[in-house]
Design a protein around this motif. Sequence first.
Motif, PDB file in Angstrom:
ATOM      1  N   VAL A 111       0.859  -1.189   0.000  1.00  0.00           N
ATOM      2  CA  VAL A 111       0.000   0.000   0.000  1.00  0.00           C
ATOM      3  C   VAL A 111       0.893   1.235   0.000  1.00  0.00           C
ATOM      4  O   VAL A 111       1.716   1.423   0.901  1.00  0.00           O
ATOM      5  CB  VAL A 111      -0.943   0.032   1.221  1.00  0.00           C
ATOM      6  N   PHE A 112       0.733   2.044  -1.035  1.00  0.00           N
ATOM      7  CA  PHE A 112       1.503   3.286  -1.175  1.00  0.00           C
ATOM      8  C   PHE A 112       0.605   4.445  -0.746  1.00  0.00           C
ATOM      9  O   PHE A 112      -0.554   4.538  -1.178  1.00  0.00           O
ATOM     10  CB  PHE A 112       1.958   3.465  -2.623  1.00  0.00           C
ATOM     11  N   ILE A 113       1.164   5.319   0.090  1.00  0.00           N
ATOM     12  CA  ILE A 113       0.374   6.441   0.628  1.00  0.00           C
ATOM     13  C   ILE A 113       1.069   7.746   0.257  1.00  0.00           C
ATOM     14  O   ILE A 113       2.300   7.851   0.330  1.00  0.00           O
ATOM     15  CB  ILE A 113       0.269   6.331   2.174  1.00  0.00           C
ATOM     16  N   ALA A 114       0.272   8.722  -0.158  1.00  0.00           N
ATOM     17  CA  ALA A 114       0.835  10.040  -0.480  1.00  0.00           C
ATOM     18  C   ALA A 114      -0.043  11.130   0.116  1.00  0.00           C
ATOM     19  O   ALA A 114      -1.249  10.935   0.327  1.00  0.00           O
ATOM     20  CB  ALA A 114       0.939  10.223  -2.000  1.00  0.00           C
ATOM     21  N   ASP A 115       0.606  12.263   0.385  1.00  0.00           N
ATOM     22  CA  ASP A 115      -0.088  13.413   0.973  1.00  0.00           C
ATOM     23  C   ASP A 115      -0.112  14.522  -0.081  1.00  0.00           C
ATOM     24  O   ASP A 115       0.935  14.898  -0.632  1.00  0.00           O
ATOM     25  CB  ASP A 115       0.693  13.868   2.219  1.00  0.00           C
ATOM     26  N   ILE A 116      -1.302  15.026  -0.355  1.00  0.00           N
ATOM     27  CA  ILE A 116      -1.468  16.066  -1.380  1.00  0.00           C
ATOM     28  C   ILE A 116      -0.550  17.256  -1.121  1.00  0.00           C
ATOM     29  O   ILE A 116      -0.016  17.863  -2.060  1.00  0.00           O
ATOM     30  CB  ILE A 116      -2.957  16.502  -1.430  1.00  0.00           C
ATOM     31  N   HIS A 117      -0.322  17.579   0.152  1.00  0.00           N
ATOM     32  CA  HIS A 117       0.504  18.741   0.490  1.00  0.00           C
ATOM     33  C   HIS A 117       1.954  18.590   0.014  1.00  0.00           C
ATOM     34  O   HIS A 117       2.669  19.573  -0.125  1.00  0.00           O
ATOM     35  CB  HIS A 117       0.506  18.975   2.006  1.00  0.00           C
ATOM     36  N   ASP A 118       2.387  17.358  -0.219  1.00  0.00           N
ATOM     37  CA  ASP A 118       3.784  17.117  -0.612  1.00  0.00           C
ATOM     38  C   ASP A 118       3.998  17.184  -2.126  1.00  0.00           C
ATOM     39  O   ASP A 118       5.115  16.979  -2.597  1.00  0.00           O
ATOM     40  CB  ASP A 118       4.249  15.714  -0.153  1.00  0.00           C
ATOM     41  N   HIS A 119       2.919  17.402  -2.889  1.00  0.00           N
ATOM     42  CA  HIS A 119       3.041  17.280  -4.344  1.00  0.00           C
ATOM     43  C   HIS A 119       2.354  18.428  -5.078  1.00  0.00           C
ATOM     44  O   HIS A 119       1.369  18.982  -4.594  1.00  0.00           O
ATOM     45  CB  HIS A 119       2.439  15.946  -4.810  1.00  0.00           C
ATOM     46  N   ASP A 120       2.897  18.733  -6.260  1.00  0.00           N
ATOM     47  CA  ASP A 120       2.252  19.707  -7.127  1.00  0.00           C
ATOM     48  C   ASP A 120       1.444  18.918  -8.161  1.00  0.00           C
ATOM     49  O   ASP A 120       1.993  18.431  -9.156  1.00  0.00           O
ATOM     50  CB  ASP A 120       3.314  20.580  -7.819  1.00  0.00           C
ATOM     51  N   CYS A 121       0.159  18.764  -7.882  1.00  0.00           N
ATOM     52  CA  CYS A 121      -0.671  17.899  -8.725  1.00  0.00           C
ATOM     53  C   CYS A 121      -0.793  18.450 -10.146  1.00  0.00           C
ATOM     54  O   CYS A 121      -0.919  17.668 -11.095  1.00  0.00           O
ATOM     55  CB  CYS A 121      -2.046  17.703  -8.093  1.00  0.00           C
ATOM     56  N   ASP A 122      -0.736  19.779 -10.298  1.00  0.00           N
ATOM     57  CA  ASP A 122      -0.840  20.359 -11.656  1.00  0.00           C
ATOM     58  C   ASP A 122       0.282  19.840 -12.548  1.00  0.00           C
ATOM     59  O   ASP A 122       0.093  19.595 -13.737  1.00  0.00           O
ATOM     60  CB  ASP A 122      -0.773  21.890 -11.595  1.00  0.00           C
ATOM     61  N   GLU A 123       1.473  19.668 -11.941  1.00  0.00           N
ATOM     62  CA  GLU A 123       2.617  19.183 -12.726  1.00  0.00           C
ATOM     63  C   GLU A 123       2.452  17.731 -13.157  1.00  0.00           C
ATOM     64  O   GLU A 123       3.093  17.272 -14.090  1.00  0.00           O
ATOM     65  CB  GLU A 123       3.902  19.313 -11.897  1.00  0.00           C
ATOM     66  N   MET A 124       1.616  16.993 -12.430  1.00  0.00           N
ATOM     67  CA  MET A 124       1.448  15.559 -12.719  1.00  0.00           C
ATOM     68  C   MET A 124       0.420  15.298 -13.804  1.00  0.00           C
ATOM     69  O   MET A 124       0.313  14.176 -14.305  1.00  0.00           O
ATOM     70  CB  MET A 124       0.997  14.823 -11.448  1.00  0.00           C
ATOM     71  N   VAL A 125      -0.342  16.330 -14.155  1.00  0.00           N
ATOM     72  CA  VAL A 125      -1.447  16.135 -15.103  1.00  0.00           C
ATOM     73  C   VAL A 125      -0.958  15.575 -16.429  1.00  0.00           C
ATOM     74  O   VAL A 125      -1.604  14.710 -17.032  1.00  0.00           O
ATOM     75  CB  VAL A 125      -2.216  17.464 -15.324  1.00  0.00           C
ATOM     76  N   GLU A 126       0.211  16.047 -16.867  1.00  0.00           N
ATOM     77  CA  GLU A 126       0.679  15.634 -18.198  1.00  0.00           C
ATOM     78  C   GLU A 126       0.993  14.135 -18.295  1.00  0.00           C
ATOM     79  O   GLU A 126       1.067  13.594 -19.395  1.00  0.00           O
ATOM     80  CB  GLU A 126       1.899  16.453 -18.624  1.00  0.00           C
ATOM     81  N   GLN A 127       1.132  13.475 -17.128  1.00  0.00           N
ATOM     82  CA  GLN A 127       1.390  12.025 -17.148  1.00  0.00           C
ATOM     83  C   GLN A 127       0.114  11.210 -17.367  1.00  0.00           C
ATOM     84  O   GLN A 127       0.167  10.004 -17.598  1.00  0.00           O
ATOM     85  CB  GLN A 127       2.013  11.583 -15.833  1.00  0.00           C
ATOM     86  N   LEU A 128      -1.032  11.877 -17.237  1.00  0.00           N
ATOM     87  CA  LEU A 128      -2.289  11.136 -17.334  1.00  0.00           C
ATOM     88  C   LEU A 128      -2.571  10.722 -18.782  1.00  0.00           C
ATOM     89  O   LEU A 128      -2.310  11.483 -19.710  1.00  0.00           O
ATOM     90  CB  LEU A 128      -3.462  11.988 -16.832  1.00  0.00           C
ATOM     91  N   GLY A 129      -3.124   9.551 -18.932  1.00  0.00           N
ATOM     92  CA  GLY A 129      -3.521   9.090 -20.265  1.00  0.00           C
ATOM     93  C   GLY A 129      -4.816   9.778 -20.699  1.00  0.00           C
ATOM     94  O   GLY A 129      -5.424  10.514 -19.920  1.00  0.00           O
ATOM     95  N   ARG A 130      -5.226   9.497 -21.941  1.00  0.00           N
ATOM     96  CA  ARG A 130      -6.392  10.189 -22.510  1.00  0.00           C
ATOM     97  C   ARG A 130      -7.673   9.915 -21.703  1.00  0.00           C
ATOM     98  O   ARG A 130      -8.430  10.833 -21.398  1.00  0.00           O
ATOM     99  CB  ARG A 130      -6.595   9.743 -23.963  1.00  0.00           C
ATOM    100  N   ASP A 131      -7.895   8.632 -21.324  1.00  0.00           N
ATOM    101  CA  ASP A 131      -9.105   8.303 -20.562  1.00  0.00           C
ATOM    102  C   ASP A 131      -9.153   9.065 -19.251  1.00  0.00           C
ATOM    103  O   ASP A 131     -10.201   9.568 -18.840  1.00  0.00           O
ATOM    104  CB  ASP A 131      -9.152   6.797 -20.249  1.00  0.00           C
ATOM    105  N   CYS A 132      -7.984   9.125 -18.591  1.00  0.00           N
ATOM    106  CA  CYS A 132      -7.920   9.826 -17.305  1.00  0.00           C
ATOM    107  C   CYS A 132      -8.177  11.316 -17.489  1.00  0.00           C
ATOM    108  O   CYS A 132      -8.838  11.948 -16.654  1.00  0.00           O
ATOM    109  CB  CYS A 132      -6.562   9.605 -16.634  1.00  0.00           C
ATOM    110  N   MET A 133      -7.661  11.863 -18.577  1.00  0.00           N
ATOM    111  CA  MET A 133      -7.888  13.286 -18.842  1.00  0.00           C
ATOM    112  C   MET A 133      -9.379  13.565 -19.035  1.00  0.00           C
ATOM    113  O   MET A 133      -9.905  14.585 -18.581  1.00  0.00           O
ATOM    114  CB  MET A 133      -7.104  13.744 -20.077  1.00  0.00           C
ATOM    115  N   GLU A 134     -10.047  12.617 -19.691  1.00  0.00           N
ATOM    116  CA  GLU A 134     -11.494  12.789 -19.903  1.00  0.00           C
ATOM    117  C   GLU A 134     -12.232  12.744 -18.570  1.00  0.00           C
ATOM    118  O   GLU A 134     -13.153  13.515 -18.326  1.00  0.00           O
ATOM    119  CB  GLU A 134     -12.029  11.712 -20.860  1.00  0.00           C
ATOM    120  N   ARG A 135     -11.808  11.809 -17.701  1.00  0.00           N
ATOM    121  CA  ARG A 135     -12.420  11.741 -16.358  1.00  0.00           C
ATOM    122  C   ARG A 135     -12.154  13.029 -15.593  1.00  0.00           C
ATOM    123  O   ARG A 135     -13.044  13.600 -14.971  1.00  0.00           O
ATOM    124  CB  ARG A 135     -11.804  10.583 -15.543  1.00  0.00           C
ATOM    125  N   LEU A 136     -10.896  13.468 -15.664  1.00  0.00           N
ATOM    126  CA  LEU A 136     -10.494  14.671 -14.914  1.00  0.00           C
ATOM    127  C   LEU A 136     -11.313  15.888 -15.354  1.00  0.00           C
ATOM    128  O   LEU A 136     -11.692  16.720 -14.522  1.00  0.00           O
ATOM    129  CB  LEU A 136      -8.993  14.930 -15.122  1.00  0.00           C
TER     130      LEU A 136
END
Length: 207
Positions: free
Chosen positions: A8-33
Motif C-alpha cells: 500500500v503506497f500512501i501520499a499526501d497532497i501537500h507534498d506534491h504539485d498535482c498540476d505538474e502531474m497532469v501531463e502524465q495522465l492518459g487520454r481516458d484519465c484526462m477525460e475523467r479529470l
Amino acid sequence: MKTTEVDVFIADIHDHDCDEMVEQLGRDCMERLARITHPRRREQFILGRSLLRHALLHKHGAVAEGWILDAASGKPCLVGVGAPEISLSHSRELVACAIAPVAVGLDVEYCRERDFVALAEQICGPEEFHHFLSLPMSERSDGFYRIWTLKEAIFKLYGRPMPLAFHASGLRSRYFWPGVDFLAALVARTDCTLCLKLHSPSSVRLK
Ligand SMILES: CC(C)(COP(=O)(O)OP(=O)(O)OC[C@H]1O[C@@H](n2cnc3c(N)ncnc32)[C@H](O)[C@@H]1OP(=O)(O)O)[C@@H](O)C(=O)NCCC(=O)NCCS
C-alpha cells in the motif's frame, strides 16, 4: 503457511504539485479529470493515478504495454496478462493505492466526531448494529470507523455491499493508520497469511 503480499503506497497532497502531474495522465484519465470540478477531488484523482503509476513501477519495474487501466464502471482495474489487482482510496489530503496479486479493496477515512449511533444504524445489518451498541461509549468512534472502512473496502473488492460476516470466508483483512486521525481497512481475497507492506508518504517519491 504461505503469505500473500499486499503493498500500500500512501501520499499526501501537500507534498506534491498535482498540476505538474497532469501531463502524465492518459487520454481516458484526462477525460475523467475534465468532469471533476471540485479542486480537492481533482487533486485526489491526479495523485491517485500518479501513485498507481509509482506502485506499478516499484512492484513490476515498468507499466506493461499491454496493461490497460479500465475505470469505466468507477472501479479501476488493470486489464492484461499478469496484471496485478489494485484499489484506490482518498480522504482529505491522503491518497492510498493498494497493489496485490489477488483482488483487494482499500478504504481510508478521516475520523471525526459524528452521530455514530445514527450512522451505524444506517450502514449496519441488525447483528452488526447490536455489536456496535454493545461497545462502551469510549470505543464507539473507533468501532464505527472500523465497521465503515471494512464495509467500504469489501464493497470495493466485490463491487457491491456485503455483510461484514461474509468476509470470514476467503478474505483476509487488516486495519492500519495512514496518518493522524485516519483509519484504513484493506481486504484481500486470499486464504494465506496477509503480509501488508506500507509505504509511508515520506518514502514515496513521485516523479
Ligand atoms: C464508490 C465508493 C466505494 C467510493 O468510496 P469513498 O469512500 O466515497 O471514496 P474513496 O476515496 O475511498 O474511493 C474512491 C475511489 O474508489 C474507486 N472506486 C470507485 N468506484 C468503485 C467501485 N464501484 N468499486 C471499487 N472501487 C471503486 C476509484 O478508484 C475511486 O477513486 P478515483 O475516482 O479517483 O479513481 C463509495 O462512494 C460507495 O458508493 N460505496 C457504496 C456504499 C456502500 O454500500 N458502502 C458499504 C456500507 S458503508
